[in-house]
Design a protein around this motif. Structure first.
Motif, mmCIF file in Angstrom:
data_model
loop_
_atom_site.group_PDB
_atom_site.id
_atom_site.type_symbol
_atom_site.label_atom_id
_atom_site.label_comp_id
_atom_site.label_asym_id
_atom_site.label_seq_id
_atom_site.Cartn_x
_atom_site.Cartn_y
_atom_site.Cartn_z
ATOM 1 N N LYS A 1 45.854 44.795 39.329
ATOM 2 C CA LYS A 1 46.364 45.212 40.629
ATOM 3 C C LYS A 1 46.446 44.052 41.603
ATOM 4 N N GLY A 2 46.083 42.882 41.148
ATOM 5 C CA GLY A 2 46.091 41.719 42.031
ATOM 6 C C GLY A 2 44.932 41.721 43.009
ATOM 7 N N GLN A 3 43.898 42.529 42.698
ATOM 8 C CA GLN A 3 42.735 42.533 43.587
ATOM 9 C C GLN A 3 41.678 41.552 43.107
ATOM 10 N N LYS A 4 40.678 41.398 43.926
ATOM 11 C CA LYS A 4 39.610 40.462 43.607
ATOM 12 C C LYS A 4 38.538 41.187 42.794
ATOM 13 N N ALA A 5 38.092 40.557 41.714
ATOM 14 C CA ALA A 5 37.022 41.150 40.918
ATOM 15 C C ALA A 5 35.854 40.189 40.815
ATOM 16 N N ASP A 6 34.673 40.730 41.031
ATOM 17 C CA ASP A 6 33.475 39.865 40.969
ATOM 18 C C ASP A 6 32.921 39.803 39.557
ATOM 19 N N VAL A 7 32.573 38.617 39.154
ATOM 20 C CA VAL A 7 31.861 38.464 37.888
ATOM 21 C C VAL A 7 30.527 37.812 38.206
ATOM 22 N N GLN A 8 29.472 38.465 37.715
ATOM 23 C CA GLN A 8 28.160 37.890 37.998
ATOM 24 C C GLN A 8 27.758 36.905 36.904
ATOM 25 N N VAL A 9 27.428 35.694 37.317
ATOM 26 C CA VAL A 9 26.920 34.717 36.352
ATOM 27 C C VAL A 9 25.445 34.492 36.669
ATOM 28 N N MET B 1 47.559 33.669 36.926
ATOM 29 C CA MET B 1 48.609 33.655 37.942
ATOM 30 C C MET B 1 49.960 33.357 37.322
ATOM 31 N N PHE B 2 49.974 32.360 36.411
ATOM 32 C CA PHE B 2 51.237 32.040 35.753
ATOM 33 C C PHE B 2 51.755 33.240 34.975
ATOM 34 N N ARG B 3 50.809 33.924 34.295
ATOM 35 C CA ARG B 3 51.214 35.060 33.481
ATOM 36 C C ARG B 3 51.802 36.162 34.353
ATOM 37 N N LEU B 4 51.174 36.416 35.489
ATOM 38 C CA LEU B 4 51.631 37.495 36.354
ATOM 39 C C LEU B 4 52.975 37.174 36.992
ATOM 40 N N THR B 5 53.205 35.902 37.377
ATOM 41 C CA THR B 5 54.445 35.557 38.053
ATOM 42 C C THR B 5 55.530 35.110 37.087
ATOM 43 N N GLY B 6 55.105 34.804 35.849
ATOM 44 C CA GLY B 6 56.079 34.317 34.870
ATOM 45 C C GLY B 6 56.471 32.883 35.121
#
Lengths: 376, 370, 633
Positions: free
Chosen positions: B111-119, B148-153
């Motif tokens: 969805k183009g939203q921000k997702a947190d990954v905990q390290v 980003m490249f994949r989403l925008t082509g």
């Protein structure tokens, strides 16, 4: 029963050894001052964390793009821009003078190439004389480069940067304070050195001074002798543990999350191992100088380097990892670290604790086996 | 003068090297330690054992995990099922880090939203934890960019960062640690052995007989110093030879310059050790004092702990540490091929230290018994 | 078993170290309550034997027993009945007297009930109570030995094994030590004591003479002398120094030496010897036959070979002849803190003189010698040695003197010849000269065959000889010897004095301190020092005449120690003490006291032989110390 162990004789030897220690106040003072000095040294002066790497920049481009790159570096905790130069030669000279550890060179066409999508290179020169640091610096440069690229791409493609956002969490040591590590490491070094060094002279000295001949004409037994010599040194050793622990708390707020009793227990087993190793050297070599030299040589550097205090054992090559098992300090440091920072209980420490115990028992047996209370 | 000195030298060397165990201490132990330690000293973090707690179990989380595993920095040890399990693994040291993907990570990304990954990193070794974070963030940045490249082509060539290491092209850590350990061994052996030189004769009582002979103060001091100087040089030579045979380490600079800086270094240690020896009453005292001094010397030298990272006052303090200058000049000659000109500062300090300690030691030493 | 009441036995006990048979099939039986003396030259195997008896060293074969228990199989059990006193001071210098005793009381598990009183009794008994809290390292040599004895006695052992307990101890302290031994023996304690002092050997109920690991003879001291078959021809000539070499040529196989004013010749046939002497000596001579002493038997063990003649002639090689005064001091004083170790000493010693320095342990002898050698700077006063000022020019002095310290101070980890080379080297010898002096030094120390051995292997007297050789390797014209003979066997001591005499004859000043009072007789002049003060000086003869107002009565009697107390109470009696096998009574009224003594013994119907004699140097020494102590108090 003449062969039985006598607490009275044990006590007599302990008292005598205590008196020797108290009469040589200079050695005693050093033994007590050692943990404090070490703690201050490591706490204030020494820092292995690679932060604020002194860096120089040559910016031939002088564009917003290049400034963005520079700020990415300057803004990270790892790099600190010290100088701006105009000439590549100056970077090498500065590295030779040990002023900087890295230099980053941004080409004249940097912005132009970025904007027309042609390949761009940023060159960095790093000080390779310390290869470990050099490799880290290299990895950091690449990591930061990746972050710069991500930002650049996001800007170009009108994305909000970082869809996946890393949330770093350092357990046990939220703020990554390196001094938290000190107490276990320092305790181990002080212990190994003081204990094995002091123990390594005791028996040899009696042979050299001629007091042993008189002593063995009495009914004193081996175990009374070795224990009697070990116990006073144990008291000094435990005092050092306490001093290191308290000083750690007072000066550097090192937390003790686990059971204090567990610390004392571990230190006791560890001290036993180290003291009897020292006694063994003293008994086997019969010469103060020799026993002492070997005690220091096998104590100081290996404990500093092979115990996991400064260098993580898991990062070492496998054969060296195996060698580290020879040094009980390895287990001691790991157990203490777990008690201090992780606050784990005894069941978690069982394996390491058993190793330590085996080592201690082995040393007691060896020392007593080697000791001959005869003149042959 | 020379005769007396010669007699003194022969005696000292014989006493030192007669006992095979002592020969081992003087020559053997430093070499063995150099071999083992050089391998052990590495700050490089790789193959970090991690565990993955994946509540999302999507192709995205799989892709990130795969990227980690193939980076060479991380090794996925296991997949955990709960945070408790993660804690257990970190507690007993099975893994040094963990990645936690929350449920819905892929959905948010798409969805183009921000997702947190905990390290999560084991913070007990703070340095290692820092390194884990920095490696992880670069892996995540790379994923973000590709995403980003994949989403925008669209595609773009990223800026490439190329680093070149001076002095040590391949960044082989032995080139640093082997000469470093050699300087450390020079420190340890010269200080420890020499610090008991005089006090030992005091304790046994032989010094009285020597002091009543016409041997000069300087002959005595030199006679006590030179044997250790000689064995120091021999030990250094052996260590350098082994460094060459075992690690292919070649001295880049001139042997003469190396000889000069090693000699100066040893001399300043010997002066200091004699000072300790003449100020002590028993061998034990001398050795403890020597050790008490040896520790800050070795730790503040810049070898294991970079001087740049020390607070300013301590940095000034390191000027007084002879090992700092010894370390900088000896490694300078071996690794960088530095010459006398480049090392002029170091050499000046070394000369200063050597002269100061030796003068002070001979000043302190008296040929009377008080 | 016949040796039902044997407290100590040994059967065919043997021990070898490498090729050396240290103890070779020794069989011994010592009765309960005996004081048994073990004498023999250095390296005879005395210490090894004692260590095996004490169960501290495993014999190669044979066995020993203490109070009926095997030293081999029950070496832990015998420790409760026995105490052993090692030759080297074996106590802790940094512990106080009481702490040392307490340690041993605990180690022997002495009943705690009246331990404190018992320790105090021992302290009183040995006159050590005032030093209860002094560190052992700060005690004088004599007190250290007493302390070590107390520690050995604390558990009331039935058997005492003492390895040269009175080494380096002055006569006053030695008398005190023996008083304690006699008291113990009276209580039934069995004592085995090895000693280098033959007057002590004469006090033993029985002695064994050891040589090369074997016991040669056992018996009472007088029976040992009688059975030896040795005859002594004693000659008094006008110039003994000159005649002795002549006599040596006449009797190349006999042991010959100067004793007092006579030359003693050890011979098996007195008649033949006296005839030979009469024929060959010119001038006035007086030849008498004398009763052999233990020392003469001792000497016969190592009859001197011709090479020692050569040796003595070599002694003086390369010495520069000088005349006049070599050592002069005026009000020489040394203080350590508030303690005055040496107080205003005045000396004037000439070249060619043997100057003896006497005094009890801790009197300041060593401190004075160290000042003269430039090792200590005087607090006040001044002095010169060989023409150089001791405060201003100590380094110059060091070039011209030889010094042998009290403590053995050669390098034990070097070989014998390496020690010689080292000292030769630092005295500036090299090449042929060094080689020549090395051979000379090896000859002098009698270590030619052993020159490649490690010095640590040498037994007591050999070390001393080597140390002497090293200290005079550079042919100095002034030699300081600080108790050079302490611990050496009688034969070595006599060789030492022969060397000293030869040096002096060549014009060398020999400044020597000693504890052996009979050695004082060899000196040209003597100084006696007590608590830092010089209390007497003069020739041996002058000392005996000038400083002794009292007269000495010698009493030969069995069990002399039992009469000391009663005799001391006699009116007119100033002191009664053990001397050799008998007693010396000191009195200012000899006629009446002699009368009383005779009456006393005849009343007891004890056979005693008392007569007025010329005082010995030991009598002078003890009497002077007594006077000084009274004056101090």
């Amino acid at each position: 029963m003449p062969d039985s162990f006598s607490f009275r004789r044990l006590k007599a030897i302990i008292v005598k050894e205590f008196l020797h220690i108290l009469r040589d106040w200079r050695s005693l003072a050093i033994a007590i001052a050692m943990p404090i000095m070490m703690l201050l040294l490591f706490g204030y002066a020494l820092n292995i964390d690679l932060k604020n790497i002194p860096t120089a920049i040559i910016d031939y481009s002088k564009t917003p793009e290049s400034r963005e790159l520079i700020s990415t570096f300057d803004g990270s905790p790892y790099f600190k821009i010290r100088n701006y130069y105009d000439d590549k030669q100056e970077i090498e000279k500065a590295i030779q003078r040990r002023e900087i550890k890295a230099g980053i060179i941004i080409d004249k066409d940097f912005a132009k190439h970025i904007n027309n999508g042609s390949p761009v290179h940023v060159f960095a020169v790093i000080d390779g004389s310390d290869a470990n640091t050099g490799r880290l610096v290299m990895n950091y440069i690449q990591a930061l480069g990746m972050i710069y690229n991500e930002r650049l791409t996001a800007k170009k493609l009108n994305f909000q940067s970082s869809q996946i956002n890393m949330k770093p969490r350092a357990w046990y040591n939220q703020e990554l304070i390196s001094t938290f590590n000190l107490v276990p490491g320092i305790t181990a070094i002080v212990m190994v050195v003081i204990a094995s060094m002091l123990a390594s002279v005791t028996v040899a000295k009696e042979w050299e001074m001629g007091t042993m001949e008189q002593l063995i004409s009495t009914p004193v037994r081996k175990l009374e002798m070795t224990l009697g010599k070990a116990i006073p040194l144990y008291v000094i050793g435990i005092a050092d543990v306490m001093i290191a622990a308290y000083a750690g708390m007072i000066f550097f707020d090192v937390p003790l999350r686990g059971e204090p009793a567990l610390v004392v227990l571990t230190a006791t087993v560890f001290l036993t191992a180290v003291l009897f190793f020292g006694l063994f050297l003293s008994i086997a070599l019969k010469k103060q100088v020799l026993a002492n030299q070997i005690a220091i040589m096998s104590g100081f550097l290996p404990t500093l380097i092979l115990s996991g205090f400064v260098f993580t054992i898991a990062n070492m090559p496998l054969p060296i990892q195996i060698i580290t098992h020879l040094f009980p300090a390895r287990y001691f440091i790991s157990i203490l670290r777990d008690i201090y920072l992780k606050g784990v209980g005894f069941s978690m420490l069982f394996t390491h604790f058993s190793f330590l115990t085996v080592y201690a028992v082995l040393m007691i047996v060896l020392a007593n086996k080697k000791l001959k209370l005869r003149l042959d | 003068m020379l005769l007396k000195l010669k007699a003194m030298l022969i005696k000292e060397l014989k006493q030192m090297l007669r006992d095979p165990k002592m020969r081992m201490v003087v020559l053997g132990i430093p070499t063995i330690q150099m071999l083992v330690m050089s391998f052990a000293m590495t700050l490089d973090v790789k193959n970090i054992n991690v565990t993955i707690l994946d509540f999302d179990k999507s192709s995205t989380t799989y892709e990130i995990a795969h990227k980690m595993n193939s980076s060479g920095f991380f090794k996925i040890e296991s997949y955990a099922n709960s945070l408790d399990e993660v804690r257990g693994m970190l507690d007993n040291g099975e893994v040094r880090g963990a990645i936690v993907f929350e449920a819905g990570t892929q959905e948010k990304i798409y969805k183009g939203q921000k997702a947190d990954v905990q390290v999560i990193a084991d913070g007990t070794m703070s340095n290692d934890a820092g390194i884990i974070f920095s490696y992880m963030s670069s892996i995540i940045s790379e994923y973000n960019m590709q995403n980003m490249f994949r989403l925008t082509g669209k595609a773009d060539t990223p800026v490439e960062f190329t680093a070149r290491a001076l002095y040590n092209e391949n960044l082989d850590s032995r080139f640093y640690y082997v000469p470093g350990i050699i300087t450390m061994m020079i420190l340890v052996t010269s200080i420890l052995l020499t610090s008991i030189a005089i006090v030992r004769e005091k304790e046994i009582g032989t010094i009285e007989q020597v002091m009543v002979t016409p041997i000069g103060k300087f002959e005595f001091i030199i006679g006590k110093t030179l044997p250790f100087f000689i064995t120091g040089i021999i030990t250094t030579t052996i260590m350098l030879t082994i460094a060459f045979l075992a690690f292919d380490i070649v001295v880049k600079g001139s042997i003469f310059t190396l000889g000069l800086v090693v000699s100066l270094n040893i001399l300043s240690y010997l002066g200091l050790a004699l000072l300790i020896s003449s100020a002590s009453y028993t061998q034990q005292q001398a050795l403890l004092t020597a050790f008490f001094i040896l520790m800050p010397f070795s730790l503040l030298s810049g070898f294991l702990f970079p001087i740049d990272n020390m607070p300013m006052p301590i940095q000034y303090l390191t000027y007084l540490d002879p090992m700092r200058w010894g370390f900088e000049s000896i490694t300078g000659v071996i690794i960088k091929g530095a010459g006398i000109r480049e090392l002029s500062t170091q050499i000046q300090w070394q000369i200063g230290h050597a002269v100061f300690f030796l003068t002070f030691a001979s000043f302190r030493f008296r040929k009377t018994m008080e | 078993m016949s040796n039902f009441n044997s407290a100590i036995t040994a059967q065919d006990i043997t021990k070898s170290f490498g090729k050396l048979k240290a103890v070779d099939k020794v069989t011994l039986s010592i009765r309960e309550g005996e004081i048994f003396g073990l004498i023999g030259p250095d390296g005879a195997g005395k210490t090894t034997l004692m260590r095996m008896l004490a169960g501290m060293l495993t014999p190669d074969s044979g066995d020993a027993s203490i109070c009926g228990r095997s030293s081999l199989k029950q070496h832990q059990q015998i420790k409760d009945d026995m105490a052993y006193m090692s030759q080297k001071f074996g106590l802790y210098q940094d512990l106080t007297v009481y702490e040392n005793i307490r340690l041993y009381a605990d180690l022997y598990d002495v009943s705690k009930k009246n331990m404190k009183e018992q320790i105090n009794d021992l302290l009183d008994f040995s006159y050590m109570r005032p030093f209860r809290n002094r560190r052992a390292g700060k005690l004088s040599g004599g007190m250290k030995q007493k302390l070590q004895l107390i520690c050995a006695l604390v558990h009331k052992p039935k058997v005492l094994l003492l390895d040269e307990p009175t080494n380096g101890v002055d006569p006053v302290s030695r008398r005190d030590f023996w008083r304690i031994l006699y008291n113990l023996s009276a209580e039934g304690v069995t004592i085995l004591v090895s000693t280098a002092y033959l007057d002590e050997a004469e006090r033993c109920s029985r002695i064994a003479l050891m040589n090369n690991g074997r016991i040669i003879t056992t018996g009472t001291p007088s029976s040992v002398i009688d059975e030896s078959g040795i005859k002594i021809a004693s000659v008094k000539t006008q110039d003994n120094q000159q005649n002795i070499s002549k006599i040596r040529n006449l009797f190349p196989d006999s042991s010959i030496h100067i004793f007092g004013e006579k030359i003693r010749i050890n011979t098996s046939d007195y008649q033949a010897a006296s005839l030979k002497l009469n024929e060959n000596l010119d001038g006035e001579t007086e030849i008498t036959q004398e009763k052999p002493m233990l020392e003469d038997i001792f000497m016969s063990l190592q009859s001197r070979s011709g090479s020692s003649e050569k040796l003595l002639s070599m002694v003086s090689e390369g010495i520069e002849k000088r005349e006049g005064s070599s050592v002069i001091t005026s009000s020489l004083t040394k203080r350590f803190g508030d303690f005055t170790a040496v107080n205003s000493i005045e000396l004037d010693v000439k070249y060619g003189e043997i100057f003896g320095f006497l005094g009890p342990n801790g009197a300041g002898k060593s401190t004075t010698i160290k000042m003269l050698c430039g090792l200590l700077i005087p607090t006040s006063g001044n002095g010169s040695v060989g023409g150089f000022d001791i405060s201003k020019n100590p380094e110059k002095i060091k070039e011209n003197i030889g010094y042998m310290s009290q403590k053995f101070s050669l390098y034990e980890d070097l070989k014998i010849y390496e020690n010689i080379d080292f000292y030769g080297g630092i005295y500036g010898l090299s090449g042929d000269k060094l080689k020549k002096r090395r051979d000379w030094a090896l000859e002098l120390s009698g270590l030619k065959e052993r020159s490649r051995e490690i010095t640590a292997n040498l037994a007591g007297g050999w070390r001393q000889r080597l140390a002497l050789a090293c200290s005079i390797i550079h042919s100095p014209s002034i030699v300081f010897l600080d108790e050079p003979t302490s611990g050496a066997d009688p034969a070595s001591r006599r060789l030492f004095w022969d060397i000293i005499s030869s040096l002096a004859a060549e014009g060398v000043t020999v400044f020597v301190s000693t504890h052996y009072m009979e050695e004082a007789e060899y000196c040209n002049r003597l100084s006696m020092i007590f608590r830092g003060n010089m209390i007497a000086h003069g020739t041996p003869f002058e000392l005996k005449e000038k400083y002794m107002d009292d007269k000495i009565v010698n009493i030969s009697v069995e069990q002399p120690q039992t009469y000391i107390e009663e005799l001391s109470k006699m009116e007119g009696m100033n002191d009664v003490a053990l001397f050799g096998a008998g007693l010396h009574a000191r009195t200012s009224d000899p006629d009446s006291v002699l009368n009383k003594i005779n009456k006393y013994f005849s009343a007891k119907s004890v056979h005693a032989d008392s007569k007025l004699i010329q005082p010995s140097m030991e009598d002078v020494f003890v009497s002077l110390i007594d006077q000084a102590e009274v004056a101090d108090a």
